[in-house]
Scaffold this motif. Structure first.
Motif, PDB file in Angstrom:
ATOM      1  N   GLY A   3       0.811  -1.216   0.000  1.00 27.00           N
ATOM      2  CA  GLY A   3       0.000   0.000   0.000  1.00 27.00           C
ATOM      3  C   GLY A   3       0.841   1.261   0.000  1.00 27.00           C
ATOM      4  O   GLY A   3       0.528   2.235  -0.694  1.00 27.00           O
ATOM      5  N   PHE A   4       1.926   1.247   0.769  1.00 28.09           N
ATOM      6  CA  PHE A   4       2.828   2.394   0.825  1.00 28.09           C
ATOM      7  C   PHE A   4       3.456   2.668  -0.549  1.00 28.09           C
ATOM      8  O   PHE A   4       3.460   3.811  -1.025  1.00 28.09           O
ATOM      9  CB  PHE A   4       3.921   2.125   1.867  1.00 28.09           C
ATOM     10  CG  PHE A   4       5.068   3.089   1.826  1.00 28.09           C
ATOM     11  CD1 PHE A   4       4.922   4.381   2.311  1.00 28.09           C
ATOM     12  CD2 PHE A   4       6.292   2.710   1.287  1.00 28.09           C
ATOM     13  CE1 PHE A   4       5.985   5.275   2.264  1.00 28.09           C
ATOM     14  CE2 PHE A   4       7.351   3.589   1.240  1.00 28.09           C
ATOM     15  CZ  PHE A   4       7.196   4.878   1.731  1.00 28.09           C
ATOM     16  N   LEU A   5       3.964   1.628  -1.199  1.00 27.96           N
ATOM     17  CA  LEU A   5       4.596   1.815  -2.507  1.00 27.96           C
ATOM     18  C   LEU A   5       3.595   2.291  -3.552  1.00 27.96           C
ATOM     19  O   LEU A   5       3.899   3.164  -4.373  1.00 27.96           O
ATOM     20  CB  LEU A   5       5.255   0.502  -2.950  1.00 27.96           C
ATOM     21  CG  LEU A   5       6.444   0.031  -2.094  1.00 27.96           C
ATOM     22  CD1 LEU A   5       6.926  -1.338  -2.568  1.00 27.96           C
ATOM     23  CD2 LEU A   5       7.582   1.044  -2.130  1.00 27.96           C
ATOM     24  N   VAL A   6       2.393   1.714  -3.522  1.00 28.84           N
ATOM     25  CA  VAL A   6       1.339   2.137  -4.456  1.00 28.84           C
ATOM     26  C   VAL A   6       1.029   3.623  -4.259  1.00 28.84           C
ATOM     27  O   VAL A   6       0.911   4.388  -5.228  1.00 28.84           O
ATOM     28  CB  VAL A   6       0.078   1.274  -4.260  1.00 28.84           C
ATOM     29  CG1 VAL A   6      -1.132   1.914  -4.952  1.00 28.84           C
ATOM     30  CG2 VAL A   6       0.303  -0.131  -4.806  1.00 28.84           C
ATOM     31  N   THR A  63       1.519   6.815  -6.832  1.00 32.55           N
ATOM     32  CA  THR A  63       0.311   7.587  -7.145  1.00 32.55           C
ATOM     33  C   THR A  63       0.534   9.073  -6.898  1.00 32.55           C
ATOM     34  O   THR A  63       0.147   9.919  -7.726  1.00 32.55           O
ATOM     35  CB  THR A  63      -0.862   7.100  -6.281  1.00 32.55           C
ATOM     36  OG1 THR A  63      -1.031   5.698  -6.465  1.00 32.55           O
ATOM     37  CG2 THR A  63      -2.147   7.817  -6.661  1.00 32.55           C
ATOM     38  N   PHE A  64       1.149   9.420  -5.777  1.00 36.05           N
ATOM     39  CA  PHE A  64       1.383  10.828  -5.473  1.00 36.05           C
ATOM     40  C   PHE A  64       2.299  11.469  -6.519  1.00 36.05           C
ATOM     41  O   PHE A  64       2.106  12.635  -6.894  1.00 36.05           O
ATOM     42  CB  PHE A  64       1.992  10.980  -4.075  1.00 36.05           C
ATOM     43  CG  PHE A  64       1.093  10.493  -2.962  1.00 36.05           C
ATOM     44  CD1 PHE A  64      -0.285  10.512  -3.086  1.00 36.05           C
ATOM     45  CD2 PHE A  64       1.638   9.999  -1.777  1.00 36.05           C
ATOM     46  CE1 PHE A  64      -1.115  10.055  -2.068  1.00 36.05           C
ATOM     47  CE2 PHE A  64       0.822   9.549  -0.748  1.00 36.05           C
ATOM     48  CZ  PHE A  64      -0.556   9.573  -0.892  1.00 36.05           C
ATOM     49  N   ILE A  71       2.702  15.296 -11.274  1.00 36.46           N
ATOM     50  CA  ILE A  71       3.077  15.695 -12.636  1.00 36.46           C
ATOM     51  C   ILE A  71       1.868  15.885 -13.544  1.00 36.46           C
ATOM     52  O   ILE A  71       1.987  16.482 -14.623  1.00 36.46           O
ATOM     53  CB  ILE A  71       4.047  14.678 -13.278  1.00 36.46           C
ATOM     54  CG1 ILE A  71       3.385  13.306 -13.457  1.00 36.46           C
ATOM     55  CG2 ILE A  71       5.328  14.571 -12.457  1.00 36.46           C
ATOM     56  CD1 ILE A  71       4.250  12.289 -14.198  1.00 36.46           C
ATOM     57  N   ASN A  72       0.676  15.433 -13.117  1.00 39.09           N
ATOM     58  CA  ASN A  72      -0.485  15.421 -14.022  1.00 39.09           C
ATOM     59  C   ASN A  72      -1.476  16.557 -13.781  1.00 39.09           C
ATOM     60  O   ASN A  72      -2.089  17.037 -14.734  1.00 39.09           O
ATOM     61  CB  ASN A  72      -1.218  14.081 -13.900  1.00 39.09           C
ATOM     62  CG  ASN A  72      -2.296  13.897 -14.943  1.00 39.09           C
ATOM     63  OD1 ASN A  72      -2.052  14.094 -16.140  1.00 39.09           O
ATOM     64  ND2 ASN A  72      -3.492  13.535 -14.504  1.00 39.09           N
ATOM     65  N   SER A  87      -6.987   7.476  -9.177  1.00 39.80           N
ATOM     66  CA  SER A  87      -8.147   7.258  -8.307  1.00 39.80           C
ATOM     67  C   SER A  87      -8.189   5.806  -7.838  1.00 39.80           C
ATOM     68  O   SER A  87      -8.365   5.522  -6.648  1.00 39.80           O
ATOM     69  CB  SER A  87      -9.444   7.597  -9.053  1.00 39.80           C
ATOM     70  OG  SER A  87      -9.478   8.952  -9.435  1.00 39.80           O
ATOM     71  N   PHE A  88      -8.023   4.881  -8.787  1.00 37.03           N
ATOM     72  CA  PHE A  88      -8.021   3.452  -8.446  1.00 37.03           C
ATOM     73  C   PHE A  88      -6.891   3.125  -7.473  1.00 37.03           C
ATOM     74  O   PHE A  88      -7.088   2.413  -6.483  1.00 37.03           O
ATOM     75  CB  PHE A  88      -7.881   2.621  -9.716  1.00 37.03           C
ATOM     76  CG  PHE A  88      -7.750   1.137  -9.460  1.00 37.03           C
ATOM     77  CD1 PHE A  88      -8.872   0.357  -9.225  1.00 37.03           C
ATOM     78  CD2 PHE A  88      -6.499   0.539  -9.435  1.00 37.03           C
ATOM     79  CE1 PHE A  88      -8.747  -1.003  -8.969  1.00 37.03           C
ATOM     80  CE2 PHE A  88      -6.361  -0.819  -9.183  1.00 37.03           C
ATOM     81  CZ  PHE A  88      -7.490  -1.591  -8.948  1.00 37.03           C
ATOM     82  N   LEU A  89      -5.696   3.662  -7.741  1.00 39.87           N
ATOM     83  CA  LEU A  89      -4.544   3.360  -6.900  1.00 39.87           C
ATOM     84  C   LEU A  89      -4.690   3.961  -5.503  1.00 39.87           C
ATOM     85  O   LEU A  89      -4.245   3.356  -4.509  1.00 39.87           O
ATOM     86  CB  LEU A  89      -3.266   3.873  -7.564  1.00 39.87           C
ATOM     87  CG  LEU A  89      -2.897   3.189  -8.888  1.00 39.87           C
ATOM     88  CD1 LEU A  89      -1.656   3.850  -9.500  1.00 39.87           C
ATOM     89  CD2 LEU A  89      -2.656   1.696  -8.688  1.00 39.87           C
ATOM     90  N   LEU A  90      -5.311   5.132  -5.394  1.00 39.12           N
ATOM     91  CA  LEU A  90      -5.573   5.716  -4.073  1.00 39.12           C
ATOM     92  C   LEU A  90      -6.450   4.792  -3.236  1.00 39.12           C
ATOM     93  O   LEU A  90      -6.192   4.561  -2.055  1.00 39.12           O
ATOM     94  CB  LEU A  90      -6.253   7.086  -4.216  1.00 39.12           C
ATOM     95  CG  LEU A  90      -5.372   8.264  -4.628  1.00 39.12           C
ATOM     96  CD1 LEU A  90      -6.232   9.482  -4.940  1.00 39.12           C
ATOM     97  CD2 LEU A  90      -4.353   8.606  -3.545  1.00 39.12           C
ATOM     98  N   GLY A  91      -7.507   4.249  -3.857  1.00 36.34           N
ATOM     99  CA  GLY A  91      -8.402   3.339  -3.138  1.00 36.34           C
ATOM    100  C   GLY A  91      -7.726   2.038  -2.768  1.00 36.34           C
ATOM    101  O   GLY A  91      -7.878   1.536  -1.644  1.00 36.34           O
TER     102      GLY A  91
END
Length: 448
Positions: free
Chosen positions: A316-319, A323-324, A329-330, A357-361
């Motif tokens: 979860g931390f790496l994901v 994501t951040f 950059i986006n 969004s998916f990766l945040l969840g």
């Protein structure tokens, strides 16, 4: 024995469905609240009684009250029992959503205060009820199952919002009435479903609380005092103090994905007229990530225990770190605060925004399912106090984050998340490793 197991599973499933319905209403309503209330302000600015409330302020009030209400939540649940506690909380959630049918500034903030109290009660009661219906062997399965059902709320609620907001550039009164009317009805249905929950197997849920506090003859006042003493005692233990860093991080990222990120998408001018409909897509994909995580690490995740629960938190931390970076950059730096067309490091991409969004969840589910599980195992005798401390720290950090979200641009918000995510993950590892040596926590077999 089969009947006992069936009743426990029945309670977990129906509690999950009830929370799915109540939080389909609240999580969807909260995710669109800042955007909706911006349009209400514009709609009423020339009226004799203009609406001046803001979504960020309302959510900050909710989580600030939620934080401190957790100190009284465990004693209240000890007196009324977890099933009644969940019902009372759900009634107030329904009232909060209904207040958006006729927005008034005073009513928004009054209901925000009441909801903060209700949130403390409903979540302390939920954690207690989940523990009462679980054993050491089934806690991981039950927490994952509940989490997957609960997070379906993001999927269904945001599908509804996407269909209603599709093609719109502003949220009119008629659209707001349809959306919040539907969300209110959903919350009421979930509230009524809580009435079908049964007493935990082989115990009276109220009696169980009493026994944890020293006997069935303990008076309600004495019970409340003992619960507060227990919570203070737990707060000062080494493991709990370390877990506070993990709790704090989950509150920050809860704020980011539930209130800030959708606003950032709608404030990205490069997404043109489709930007408001993307908030529905974003919410659905956050929900999909949460559900996938709940399934993988709960009801379908017995093999993950072979490698240790800390591995799930590391994932979860790496994901979240990836994501951040993608968000940085986006999306425009000013997008948390206002509509922005400022240059970004890459051409703003809806596909990248929705992937995030998916990766945040998904990352959030990695942290939360394991926090639920470790609290249920390590503090099974004081589950009400343990879960109320979790929600105290989480909601206090969420309140702080909603406050600074009104002022800080994207890069500073992401920097805070990176720092606290690192500290939260490391602290969880230390507690998990220590717990594994003492109890074998990291290698508890499931009984799926």
């Amino acid at each position: 024995m089969a009947v006992v197991c069936d009743r426990s599973l029945y309670n977990v499933v129906f509690m999950g469905i009830a929370f799915m319905l109540v939080f389909t209403s609240f999580q969807t309503g909260a995710m669109i609240e800042p955007v909706v209330l911006e349009d209400v302000q514009n709609e009423t600015k020339y009226s004799p009684n203009p609406f001046t409330g803001t979504g960020y302020t309302s959510l900050s009030v909710i989580y600030l009250v939620f934080a401190f209400a957790n100190w009284i939540a465990a004693p209240i649940v000890a007196v009324v029992g977890p099933r009644v506690g969940m019902f009372i909380g759900a009634v107030i959630y329904s009232g909060f959503i209904a207040s958006f049918l006729g927005p008034q500034t005073w009513l928004l903030y009054l209901m925000s205060v009441l909801l903060g109290i209700a949130a403390a009660i409903i979540w302390t009661a939920q954690g207690n009820f989940l523990t009462l219906n679980s054993t050491k062997e089934t806690m991981g399965r039950n927490s994952g199952l509940f989490w997957a059902l609960f997070q379906c709320s993001l999927l269904f609620g945001n599908l509804f919002v996407f269909l209603e907001f599709r093609g719109l550039t502003t949220i009119s009164k008629s659209t707001r009435t349809v959306v919040y009317g539907g969300l209110t009805g959903t919350a009421v249905l979930g509230t009524l479903l809580l009435l079908v929950l049964q007493k935990p197997p082989n115990s009276d849920d109220q009696a169980t609380v009493n026994e944890d506090l020293g006997g069935s003859e303990v008076s309600p006042w004495r019970r409340m005092v003992l619960e507060l003493k227990t919570a203070f005692s737990l707060m000062l233990t080494g493991d709990m103090l370390l877990l506070f860093l993990s709790f704090f991080y989950t509150g920050l990222e809860l704020t980011f994905f539930s209130g800030v990120y959708g606003t950032c998408i709608t404030h990205t001018a490069a997404f043109a007229d489709a930007k408001d409909s993307y908030i529905g897509y974003s919410g659905m994909l956050i929900g999909a990530g949460e559900i996938l995580g709940g399934l993988l690490f709960g009801i379908l995740g017995s093999t993950t225990n072979k490698y240790g629960r800390d591995i799930i938190v590391l994932l979860g931390f790496l994901v979240h770190m990836v994501t951040f970076f993608l968000i940085f950059i986006n999306l425009p730096d000013e997008s948390p605060i206002k509509l922005s067309s400022e240059p970004t490091y890459i051409v703003p991409s809806p596909a990248v925004a929705l992937l995030c969004s998916f990766l945040l969840g998904f990352g959030d589910s990695c942290f939360n399912t394991q926090i639920y599980s470790i609290l249920g195992v390590l503090y099974s005798d004081n589950s009400g106090s343990a879960f109320s401390l979790f929600k105290f720290v989480q909601s206090l950090s969420a309140a702080i984050a909603f406050f600074y979200s009104m002022y800080l641009v994207m890069k500073w918000q992401l920097l805070i998340l990176v720092i606290m995510g690192t500290l939260g993950a490391v602290s969880f590892f230390k507690v998990a490793w220590s717990a594994s040596k003492r109890t074998g926590y990291n290698h508890i077999p499931h009984s799926d």
